[in-house]
Design a protein around this motif. Structure first.
Motif, PDB file in Angstrom:
ATOM      1  N   ALA A  92      42.310  33.540  42.819  1.00 59.27           N
ATOM      2  CA  ALA A  92      41.583  32.439  42.184  1.00 59.27           C
ATOM      3  C   ALA A  92      40.193  32.861  41.718  1.00 59.27           C
ATOM      4  N   LYS A  93      39.579  33.810  42.424  1.00 58.28           N
ATOM      5  CA  LYS A  93      38.207  34.223  42.101  1.00 58.28           C
ATOM      6  C   LYS A  93      38.137  35.451  41.206  1.00 58.28           C
ATOM      7  N   ALA A  94      39.277  36.001  40.825  1.00 53.02           N
ATOM      8  CA  ALA A  94      39.303  37.210  40.006  1.00 53.02           C
ATOM      9  C   ALA A  94      38.748  36.935  38.613  1.00 53.02           C
ATOM     10  N   PRO A  95      38.087  37.921  38.015  1.00 55.62           N
ATOM     11  CA  PRO A  95      37.590  37.746  36.641  1.00 55.62           C
ATOM     12  C   PRO A  95      38.747  37.509  35.663  1.00 55.62           C
ATOM     13  N   ALA A  96      38.435  36.890  34.556  1.00 59.59           N
ATOM     14  CA  ALA A  96      39.452  36.559  33.547  1.00 59.59           C
ATOM     15  C   ALA A  96      40.204  37.807  33.105  1.00 59.59           C
TER      16      ALA A  96
ATOM     17  N   LEU B   1      46.198  43.425  44.898  1.00 63.04           N
ATOM     18  CA  LEU B   1      45.251  42.803  45.818  1.00 63.04           C
ATOM     19  C   LEU B   1      44.176  43.763  46.329  1.00 63.04           C
ATOM     20  N   ALA B   2      44.545  44.998  46.625  1.00 63.67           N
ATOM     21  CA  ALA B   2      43.544  45.957  47.121  1.00 63.67           C
ATOM     22  C   ALA B   2      42.438  46.205  46.090  1.00 63.67           C
ATOM     23  N   PRO B   3      42.771  46.445  44.802  1.00 62.85           N
ATOM     24  CA  PRO B   3      41.681  46.599  43.824  1.00 62.85           C
ATOM     25  C   PRO B   3      40.845  45.331  43.666  1.00 62.85           C
ATOM     26  N   LEU B   4      41.480  44.163  43.711  1.00 64.16           N
ATOM     27  CA  LEU B   4      40.724  42.912  43.602  1.00 64.16           C
ATOM     28  C   LEU B   4      39.758  42.760  44.767  1.00 64.16           C
ATOM     29  N   GLU B   5      40.204  43.130  45.961  1.00 62.17           N
ATOM     30  CA  GLU B   5      39.351  43.025  47.147  1.00 62.17           C
ATOM     31  C   GLU B   5      38.178  44.000  47.060  1.00 62.17           C
ATOM     32  N   THR B   6      38.434  45.215  46.593  1.00 62.17           N
ATOM     33  CA  THR B   6      37.373  46.204  46.434  1.00 62.17           C
ATOM     34  C   THR B   6      36.341  45.736  45.415  1.00 62.17           C
TER      35      THR B   6
ATOM     36  N   ARG C   6      31.021  43.175  44.055  1.00 65.48           N
ATOM     37  CA  ARG C   6      30.227  42.074  43.480  1.00 65.48           C
ATOM     38  C   ARG C   6      29.351  41.427  44.546  1.00 65.48           C
ATOM     39  N   ARG C   7      29.904  41.241  45.752  1.00 66.77           N
ATOM     40  CA  ARG C   7      29.119  40.663  46.856  1.00 66.77           C
ATOM     41  C   ARG C   7      27.951  41.578  47.221  1.00 66.77           C
TER      42      ARG C   7
END
Length: 151
Positions: A19-23, A118-123, A128-129
């Motif tokens: 849900a929070k991934a960039p477009a 999912l692993a690349p999205l989490e990284t 970003r954080r």
């Protein structure tokens, strides 16, 4: 088919990442896996709005803070596994990709999907954080009190 009630904490985490991934990012990572699986729509992507609620001071009475545009959809893979997605904004293609990933995470393709999507999205989310925290830390002001000589 994998039982979804056993995956509630994990599913909550991956749905948050999607849900929070960039477009366009989920779709790009999903396409890196190869051909997308066949599916049938349970609910085609549709745009709507949800009411955001908050609490004053974290413990006060709830109040309506405003509305946010979301895109939601639901689909079913050929083996009967259902996938759902709620994505902020008007992004139907992203909602479709997120629902596919959700469904694939409940099949035997789960580990492959986790590693490729999912692993690349989490990284990226962690990066970003960290960047946001570093930017905030750069503006930090340390206040201190000097002890006065009179008692």
């Amino acid at each position: 088919m994998i039982r979804t009630e056993d995956q509630t904490p994990d599913r909550r985490a991956w749905m948050g990442l999607l849900a929070k991934a960039p477009a366009g990012r989920v779709a790009a990572l999903l396409d890196g896996l190869g051909a997308r699986p066949d599916f049938a729509w349970l609910r085609a992507p549709e745009v709507g709005s949800v009411m955001l609620r908050g609490r004053i001071g974290g413990s006060g009475a709830p109040f309506n803070a405003g509305e946010m545009t979301v895109t939601r959809c639901a689909l079913r893979l050929g083996d009967g596994t259902a996938g759902h997605a709620w994505i902020q904004g008007r992004r139907k293609a992203d909602a479709e990709a997120a629902a596919l990933v959700d469904a694939m995470m409940m099949t035997e393709q789960a580990e492959r999907t986790r590693a490729a999507v999912l692993a690349p999205l989490e990284t990226e989310a962690e990066a970003r954080r960290s960047a946001r925290a570093e930017k905030a830390a750069a503006t930090r002001v340390d206040f201190f009190t000097l002890q006065r000589g009179d008692d």
